[in-house]
Write an enzyme that holds these catalytic residues in place. Structure first.
Site, mmCIF file in Angstrom:
data_model
loop_
_atom_site.group_PDB
_atom_site.id
_atom_site.type_symbol
_atom_site.label_atom_id
_atom_site.label_comp_id
_atom_site.label_asym_id
_atom_site.label_seq_id
_atom_site.Cartn_x
_atom_site.Cartn_y
_atom_site.Cartn_z
ATOM 1 C CB SER A 13 -7.638 4.250 16.904
ATOM 2 O OG SER A 13 -7.499 2.850 16.836
ATOM 3 C CB SER A 144 -19.520 -11.649 15.958
ATOM 4 O OG SER A 144 -19.051 -12.959 15.893
ATOM 5 C CE1 TYR A 158 -10.789 -11.836 15.618
ATOM 6 C CE2 TYR A 158 -11.766 -13.388 14.083
ATOM 7 C CZ TYR A 158 -11.653 -12.105 14.564
ATOM 8 O OH TYR A 158 -12.397 -11.094 14.011
ATOM 9 C CB ALA A 160 -12.188 -19.663 21.228
ATOM 10 C CE LYS A 162 -14.162 -10.822 16.832
ATOM 11 N NZ LYS A 162 -14.541 -9.456 17.218
HETATM 12 N N1 LIG Z 1 -11.382 -6.622 9.059
HETATM 13 C C1 LIG Z 1 -11.972 -7.801 9.022
HETATM 14 O O1 LIG Z 1 -11.846 -8.541 8.032
HETATM 15 C C2 LIG Z 1 -12.840 -8.260 10.164
HETATM 16 C C3 LIG Z 1 -13.739 -9.302 9.931
HETATM 17 C C4 LIG Z 1 -14.563 -9.720 10.957
HETATM 18 C C5 LIG Z 1 -14.525 -9.104 12.188
HETATM 19 N N2 LIG Z 1 -13.628 -8.086 12.401
HETATM 20 C C6 LIG Z 1 -13.641 -7.448 13.724
HETATM 21 O O2 LIG Z 1 -13.858 -6.068 13.562
HETATM 22 C C7 LIG Z 1 -13.364 -5.361 14.706
HETATM 23 C C8 LIG Z 1 -12.551 -4.167 14.249
HETATM 24 O O3 LIG Z 1 -11.415 -4.624 13.555
HETATM 25 P P1 LIG Z 1 -10.844 -3.905 12.246
HETATM 26 O O4 LIG Z 1 -10.914 -4.867 11.148
HETATM 27 O O5 LIG Z 1 -11.447 -2.560 12.081
HETATM 28 O O6 LIG Z 1 -9.280 -3.806 12.630
HETATM 29 P P2 LIG Z 1 -8.407 -2.627 13.276
HETATM 30 O O7 LIG Z 1 -8.328 -1.481 12.332
HETATM 31 O O8 LIG Z 1 -7.145 -3.283 13.711
HETATM 32 O O9 LIG Z 1 -9.266 -2.144 14.507
HETATM 33 C C9 LIG Z 1 -9.217 -2.748 15.770
HETATM 34 C C10 LIG Z 1 -9.511 -1.666 16.777
HETATM 35 O O10 LIG Z 1 -9.589 -2.280 18.072
HETATM 36 C C11 LIG Z 1 -8.856 -1.441 18.940
HETATM 37 N N3 LIG Z 1 -8.419 -2.089 20.160
HETATM 38 C C12 LIG Z 1 -7.618 -3.169 20.318
HETATM 39 N N4 LIG Z 1 -7.443 -3.422 21.629
HETATM 40 C C13 LIG Z 1 -8.146 -2.479 22.305
HETATM 41 C C14 LIG Z 1 -8.363 -2.202 23.667
HETATM 42 N N5 LIG Z 1 -7.810 -2.939 24.637
HETATM 43 N N6 LIG Z 1 -9.182 -1.160 23.992
HETATM 44 C C15 LIG Z 1 -9.744 -0.397 23.047
HETATM 45 N N7 LIG Z 1 -9.556 -0.595 21.735
HETATM 46 C C16 LIG Z 1 -8.764 -1.625 21.372
HETATM 47 C C17 LIG Z 1 -7.687 -0.946 18.114
HETATM 48 O O11 LIG Z 1 -7.130 0.178 18.758
HETATM 49 P P3 LIG Z 1 -5.559 0.546 18.835
HETATM 50 O O12 LIG Z 1 -5.364 1.502 17.700
HETATM 51 O O13 LIG Z 1 -5.396 1.203 20.162
HETATM 52 O O14 LIG Z 1 -4.795 -0.735 18.699
HETATM 53 C C18 LIG Z 1 -8.424 -0.600 16.830
HETATM 54 O O15 LIG Z 1 -9.053 0.645 16.925
HETATM 55 C C19 LIG Z 1 -12.578 -6.390 15.519
HETATM 56 O O16 LIG Z 1 -13.374 -6.843 16.594
HETATM 57 C C20 LIG Z 1 -12.355 -7.527 14.529
HETATM 58 O O17 LIG Z 1 -12.217 -8.769 15.170
HETATM 59 C C21 LIG Z 1 -12.787 -7.640 11.416
#
Ligand SMILES: NC(=O)c1ccc[n+]([C@@H]2O[C@H](COP(=O)([O-])OP(=O)(O)OC[C@H]3O[C@@H](n4cnc5c(N)ncnc54)[C@H](OP(=O)(O)O)[C@@H]3O)[C@@H](O)[C@H]2O)c1
Length: 298
Positions: A13, A144, A158, A160, A162
């Protein structure tokens, strides 16, 4: 494997997932951009993706998938296979950040986080693997984090989630190599996405209030994370490079980040130690994925 692949992405999304969908589809890969509630809370996001796909003739299909719901995961995977006939890549991307002193995180909050960040990929992998096994090919990508290898105070749950994801993905990589299926871990550093706005705060304020000056740790950490965030497109480009790396040549771990905290060093050391462990257990021949490769940096 056909060079144009069928890719399922969770959490499409917003953020990384949305960029992965567009980046991969622009290269001709067929993308199933899944999200929870595309007719409700994510209706605007779903409609933007559909409009983009139509305008630029991109092969993107939006599907509902909530990673915390077994039936929802199975329905989405069945729909992909019914429509595309196969599933080449599953990107376990859905996840969120939980911030706060560990003692102030309630059991319910901890369980909910694990249900999304860890059990979500467990559900998705279990649903796609029978298809990949039938194909004798496939790639499981696990998003991750640098925080899947180092520990951030006030981000312990968090981390934990990952760390757990990394262990699962690594074990999968050894067990699946002989069947032509690769499990890959991508560890992004801090990147600008809605993740910071979607952060859940530890709920037990009474506990937090007993910590004196240490109460400021989450504030400092969150400030540092968001102020040094890089361009999220770098992560989408990394995913594209991983997907387009020929079968059998992918690394187990890739770190990509605006700052190098020494993650590549940890990964290189871990790889050497793991090799010794596998040798000692007499498993080296079954786990060829690890052998003779440098740790990836994309
Ligand atoms: N941005 C960073 O700095 C960073 C760094 C390292 C790792 N990550 C990882 O990257 C991944 C994506 O995060 P992002 O940074 O792109 O943030 P984000 O824009 O908040 O994206 C998170 C996504 O996960 C979805 N989600 C949450 N719970 C869900 C569920 N039960 N079922 C299906 N979808 C669900 C959210 O959907 P909704 O719209 O429905 O809430 C959203 O689409 C995550 O795993 C995060 O831990 C991010």
């Amino acid at each position: 494997m056909n060079s144009k692949q069928v890719v399922l992405i969770t959490g499409s999304s917003t953020g990384f997932g949305r960029r992965f969908a567009e980046t991969l589809a622009r290269k001709g890969h067929t993308v199933f951009a899944t999200m929870r509630d595309p007719a409700g809370r994510n209706a605007k996001n779903a409609s933007e993706i559909r409009t983009l796909a139509e305008k630029d003739s991109l092969p993107i299909h939006v599907l509902e998938l909530d990673v915390t719901d077994d039936a929802s995961v199975q329905r989405a995977v069945d729909a992909v296979v019914a429509q595309a006939g196969r599933i080449d890549v599953a990107i376990n991307n859905a996840g969120y950040y939980l911030s706060g002193l560990e003692e102030a995180v309630t059991i319910e909050q901890a369980q909910r986080l694990m249900d999304t960040n860890f059990f979500g990929p467990v559900r998705v992998n279990r649903a796609v693997l029978p298809h990949m096994r039938r194909q004798r090919s496939g790639v499981l990508i696990h998003i991750s984090s640098g925080a899947g290898r180092v520990v951030i105070p006030s981000g312990g749950f968090y981390c934990a989630s990952k760390f757990a994801l990394e262990a699962l993905a690594e074990a999968y990589s050894y067990e699946l190599a002989a069947q032509g299926i690769e499990a890959v871990i991508l560890e992004p550093g801090q990147y600008e996405t809605p993740v910071f706005g979607n952060t859940v705060r530890a709920a037990d304020e009474a506990r937090t209030n007993t910590y004196g000056a240490a109460k400021e740790i989450p504030v400092k950490v969150n400030g540092a994370l968001s102020s040094t965030a890089g361009n999220a497109q770098d992560v989408a480009d990394a995913v594209l490079r991983i997907i387009e790396t020929p079968a059998g040549e992918k690394e187990l771990r890739y770190f990509v980040g605006p700052q190098d905290f020494g993650l590549n060093e940890i990964n290189a050391l871990s790889k050497r130690v793991q090799s010794s462990v596998l040798e000692a257990f007499g498993l080296a021949a079954d786990t060829k994925f690890l052998k003779g490769k440098a740790v990836g940096s994309v």
